[in-house]
Design an enzyme around this catalytic site. Structure first.
Site, PDB file in Angstrom:
ATOM      1  N   ALA A   1      97.625  23.006  97.105  1.00 15.83           N
ATOM      2  CA  ALA A   1      97.147  23.782  98.662  1.00 15.83           C
ATOM      3  C   ALA A   1      96.094  23.286  98.873  1.00 15.83           C
ATOM      4  O   ALA A   1      94.997  23.950  97.544  1.00 15.83           O
ATOM      5  CB  ALA A   1      97.270  25.206  98.681  1.00 15.83           C
TER       6      ALA A   1
ATOM      7  N   GLY B   1     100.654  24.112  94.162  1.00 11.07           N
ATOM      8  CA  GLY B   1     101.211  22.846  94.887  1.00 11.07           C
ATOM      9  C   GLY B   1     101.575  21.674  94.711  1.00 11.07           C
ATOM     10  O   GLY B   1     102.979  21.596  95.964  1.00 11.07           O
TER      11      GLY B   1
ATOM     12  N   GLU C   1     104.370  22.108  92.390  1.00 13.61           N
ATOM     13  CA  GLU C   1     106.038  22.366  93.166  1.00 13.61           C
ATOM     14  C   GLU C   1     105.958  21.376  93.583  1.00 13.61           C
ATOM     15  O   GLU C   1     107.157  21.178  93.993  1.00 13.61           O
ATOM     16  CB  GLU C   1     105.084  23.680  94.566  1.00 13.61           C
ATOM     17  CG  GLU C   1     104.898  24.989  93.868  1.00 13.61           C
ATOM     18  CD  GLU C   1     104.661  26.164  94.190  1.00 13.61           C
ATOM     19  OE1 GLU C   1     103.398  25.949  95.205  1.00 13.61           O
ATOM     20  OE2 GLU C   1     105.311  27.018  94.730  1.00 13.61           O
TER      21      GLU C   1
ATOM     22  N   GLU D   1      97.323  29.119  89.693  1.00  9.83           N
ATOM     23  CA  GLU D   1      97.418  30.039  91.091  1.00  9.83           C
ATOM     24  C   GLU D   1      97.018  31.340  90.490  1.00  9.83           C
ATOM     25  O   GLU D   1      95.965  32.034  91.170  1.00  9.83           O
ATOM     26  CB  GLU D   1      97.974  30.468  92.025  1.00  9.83           C
ATOM     27  CG  GLU D   1      99.253  28.570  92.472  1.00  9.83           C
ATOM     28  CD  GLU D   1      99.593  28.093  92.030  1.00  9.83           C
ATOM     29  OE1 GLU D   1     100.143  27.901  90.425  1.00  9.83           O
ATOM     30  OE2 GLU D   1     100.590  27.405  92.232  1.00  9.83           O
TER      31      GLU D   1
END
Ligand code: ZOZ
Ligand code: NAD
Length: 704
Positions: free
Chosen positions: A63, A106, A109, A129
């Site tokens: 992200a 992310g 992911e 994270e």
């Protein structure tokens, strides 16, 4: 602006390229464009499979971390990534994710939402994270256990460590390693699997039942130990555990709840601050990016003591050949012995191979002369801490070093300009202040002298990165940033003892705050004689009539130098385990009685406030004087040089979190009680507190 995502075709294979430099973060617009490109490819009749790849140096680094700051500040609504990933996974044509560089957070992911993953041999994947105080927020805690199994998913999500391509393959995160051209290999792979059923990660439940008893409790225990005080690792474990109890969609909802709790926490704010502060620290406003950087091919270190040996190892670890000079064979043998033992320990622990150890040892050339120094690009001096000997050494190397060779001193406190005056090339002289043990501690203070050239500074910053250090620029003032702040911190610890707090209480309270050890334990570890010598060197700067600690010098006069003599503030057994020493307690009481200091019960809260706010107040002065360029630099120094808990963001960020008004009030209370010489609030702190601002928003260059 170029498109964030482009769609091309190689025959029957569609290629979707994400292009959001520098690291293809999932900034607003990227997930939408990715989904649109995949939908478009899916609707394109002849296309049989889709490859997703990152342009530039990496796949997707996660992200966009800057977005989190805006979301928490209420400037941007939360955008959920999960629906985009579900859409990718539901694509009726197989999607092959082609990973190079890193697929993190992310990014992993997204990769796991594809039906297959191929990976370059040097790439890494991970869920880091927790390093930002959050947990995966787009199904990572639910998909990773389905690919890698519960035990590994727990480890990766709670400790944040990435795994490299071979392990990713072995774990089942990746399906194939592609040697050579990744895109060509991925397209070939896509042709192979086109037409076969596309496996959805979220439907692969077979690994979810395969875990041993007690695995979650063990993971919690490990996280509590290795990430003491942090909440995100425990939340990550809860989320992975949910994957074993709940269907995928419900598991994702649980993950989202935990993600939100973490994102809006003080810890996450602090750790995100640290992420950006670390990167900002290498920027020096008046040394632009284009400044020429010299190449460092060969280096030399003078002095093979505690620091010199560790510095030589640091160079050897980075593959840079290094000469190591001493004054006597005995000192040289001793120094080299320590280096060898340190490497051997790493081999024993399985952290280094025997062959790598031999290679590194071979890069270090021990010697008693200056032979070969004329061919080096950088010389680091690490001899005793005394101006006379430093000047002597610098005048010698000035005669031998080639023009363009950087001359660095590892001095802890001394004036770089005075040292440089012993040479005819002050522009080449700089401080490279490593922290002990130099081969382990990540901090490097780069000390700028009056004449230090921009090229020397830019080269030092680039070199630090190569040496795997985090560099912070410091101005040339006694103790630079870290050690100057340590002065008041140590002072308060000792005053607290004189006023009635036992050694053990002071140590414990700061340990519980999150420091790796209390201040007195730290002094015992470093050696009390070190500070004793520094105090003697700077005695002339002490203001008469101002209270100063009474006991430390006495301990040194008694030969109690800390752990190395088995006695210091505490007593140490042969395994270096501390126990309280009644002799020290009596000494403190007697010194306090003679000085007329009233003894009282002291709360842990006072121990913490006096110690940490002493750091903050001194930090504010450093900032105002321009010795530190940014509050974030001070935070980075304290986190990486002294073990300040990163999840509190460093002392200056901690003060911002507490609120500068509250900090100022408390400091003014101390000023009233202990006098302005010790506790007058730094003018900058006062100004910022009164105008409702923070250290984080203060710009040292403009003074605003
Ligand atoms: O930069 C290294 C790295 O490790 N980056 C961070 C990776 C990371 O922590 N990723 C996880 C992010 S959190 C996440 O993804 C949560 C999640 O589960 C998604 C949940 C969805 C919720 C949606 C709500 C929006 C890396 C290894 C990638 C590269 O290292 P280098 O040493 O080559 O380069 P750096 O570190 O100097 O970085 C280059 C420039 O890129 C900036 N940057 C890096 N990662 C970023 C990022 N900026 C924003 N977001 C990221 N994820 C970095 O600051 C640097 O910028 P400059 O200006 O200093 O050059
Ligand atoms: P040390 O006493 O362990 O080592 C100094 C070494 O320098 C000795 O082995 C000595 O024989 C050698 N030496 C002296 N004169 C020399 C010369 N002319 N040529 C070659 N070798 C010479 O000291 P140390 O703790 O390694 O400290 C070295 C420097 O690093 C000091 O300036 C100190 O302030 C600084 N420093 C120390 C620490 C620490 O924690 N020890 C941390 C950061 C910086």
């Amino acid at each position: 602006m170029p498109d964030l995502v482009t769609l091309t075709r190689q025959g029957e294979i569609a290629v979707v390229t994400i292009d959001n430099p520098p690291v293809n973060a999932l900034s607003p617009g990227v997930p939408e464009a990715l989904q649109a490109a995949i939908e478009s490819a899916a609707g394109d009749g002849p296309v049989r499979a889709i490859v997703v790849i990152g342009a530039g140096r990496t796949f997707i680094a996660g992200a966009d971390i800057r977005e989190f700051i805006k979301i928490v500040a209420g400037q941007r609504p939360r955008i959920a990534l999960l629906p985009f990933l579900l859409a990718i996974e539901d694509c009726h044509k197989p999607v092959v994710m082609a990973i190079h560089g890193a697929a993190l957070g992310g990014g992993l992911e997204t990769a796991m939402a594809g039906h297959y993953r191929v990976i370059a041999p040097s790439a890494q994947v991970g869920q880091p994270e927790v390093n930002l105080g959050i947990i995966p927020g787009a199904g990572g805690t639910q998909r990773l256990p389905r690919l890698a199994g519960i035990t590994k998913a727990l480890e990766m999500c709670s400790l944040g460590e990435p795994v490299r391509a071979p392990e990713a393959l072995a774990l089942g995160i990746a399906d194939r390693i592609i040697e050579g051209d990744l895109l060509a290999g991925a397209v070939a792979f896509a042709r192979e699997i086109a037409g076969a059923p596309a496996p959805k990660t979220r439907e692969r439940n077979e690994k979810l039942r395969d875990f041993g008893a007690g695995v979650f409790e063990a993971a919690r225990e490990r996280a509590r130990h290795s990430r003491r005080g942090q909440t995100a690792p425990l939340a990550a474990i809860d989320a992975v555990e949910a994957a074993t109890r709940l269907p995928f969609e419900e598991g994702c909802r649980r993950e989202a709840e935990l993600f939100n709790q973490c994102l809006f926490s003080t810890q996450s704010k602090a750790l995100i601050h640290v992420f950006f502060a670390e990167r900002a620290a290498s920027r020096i406003p008046d040394v632009p990016k284009e400044t020429p950087v010299a190449e460092i091919r060969r280096a030399a270190v003078i002095g093979a003591g505690t620091m010199g040996g560790g510095i030589a190892m640091t160079y050897a670890n980075a593959g840079i050949p290094v000469l190591l000079k001493e004054v006597s064979q005995e000192a040289l043998d001793r120094g080299l012995d320590v280096v060898r033992r340190n490497y051997a320990n790493s081999v024993k622990k399985g952290k280094l191979s025997q062959a790598a150890m031999e290679q590194r040892m071979a890069l270090i050339t021990p010697q008693l002369t200056y032979d070969g120094f004329a061919e080096t690009d950088l010389i680091v001096e690490a001899v005793f801490e005394g101006m006379a000997v430093k000047k002597q050494v610098f005048s010698e190397i000035d005669r031998i070093a080639r023009p363009g060779c950087i001359l660095a001193s590892n001095t802890s406190y001394l004036n770089i300009d005075a040292i440089a005056s012993a040479t005819g090339r002050a522009e080449m002289v700089v401080g490279h202040h490593f922290f002990s043990p130099a081969n382990v501690m990540r901090l490097l203070e780069i000390v700028r002298g009056r004449a230090t050239s921009p090229t020397v500074l830019a080269t030092s910053m680039a070199l630090a990165r190569r040496l795997n250090k985090i560099a912070v620029l410091a101005g040339n003032a006694p103790g630079f940033i870290g050690n100057r702040m340590l002065g008041p911190y140590r002072r308060e610890a000792e005053f607290l003892l004189e006023e009635g707090a036992p050694v053990e209480q002071v140590n414990q309270a700061l340990h519980d705050f999150g420091m790796p050890m209390g201040p007195l334990a730290m002094l015992d570890l470093a050696g009390l004689d070190v500070g004793w010598r520094v105090r003697q060197e700077f005695r002339h700067l002490e203001k008469p009539g101002v209270r100063r600690p009474l006991v430390a010098d006495r301990l040194c006069e008694m030969g109690r130098f800390g752990q190395k003599t088995g006695r210091g503030w505490s007593r140490y057994d042969e395994n270096r385990r501390p126990s309280p020493d009644p002799e020290v307690a009596a000494l403190i009481e007697e010194a306090a009685r003679q000085a007329g200091i009233a003894r009282r019960a002291i709360s842990d809260e006072e121990v913490i406030d006096r110690s940490i706010l002493a750091l903050v107040n001194e930090g504010a002065r450093l900032l105002e004087e321009g010795i530190a360029l940014r509050a974030g630099d001070i935070d980075i120094v304290y986190i990486n040089g002294y073990g300040f808990p990163a999840w509190r963001g460093g002392p200056m960020c901690y003060a911002d979190t507490v609120g500068l008004r509250t900090v100022l009030d408390r400091i003014q209370e101390f000023e009233e009680r202990h006098g302005p010489e010790l506790w007058s609030p730094a003018p900058l702190l006062k100004r910022l507190a009164e105008s409702g601002e923070t250290f984080g928003s203060y710009d040292a260059r403009s003074g605003k």
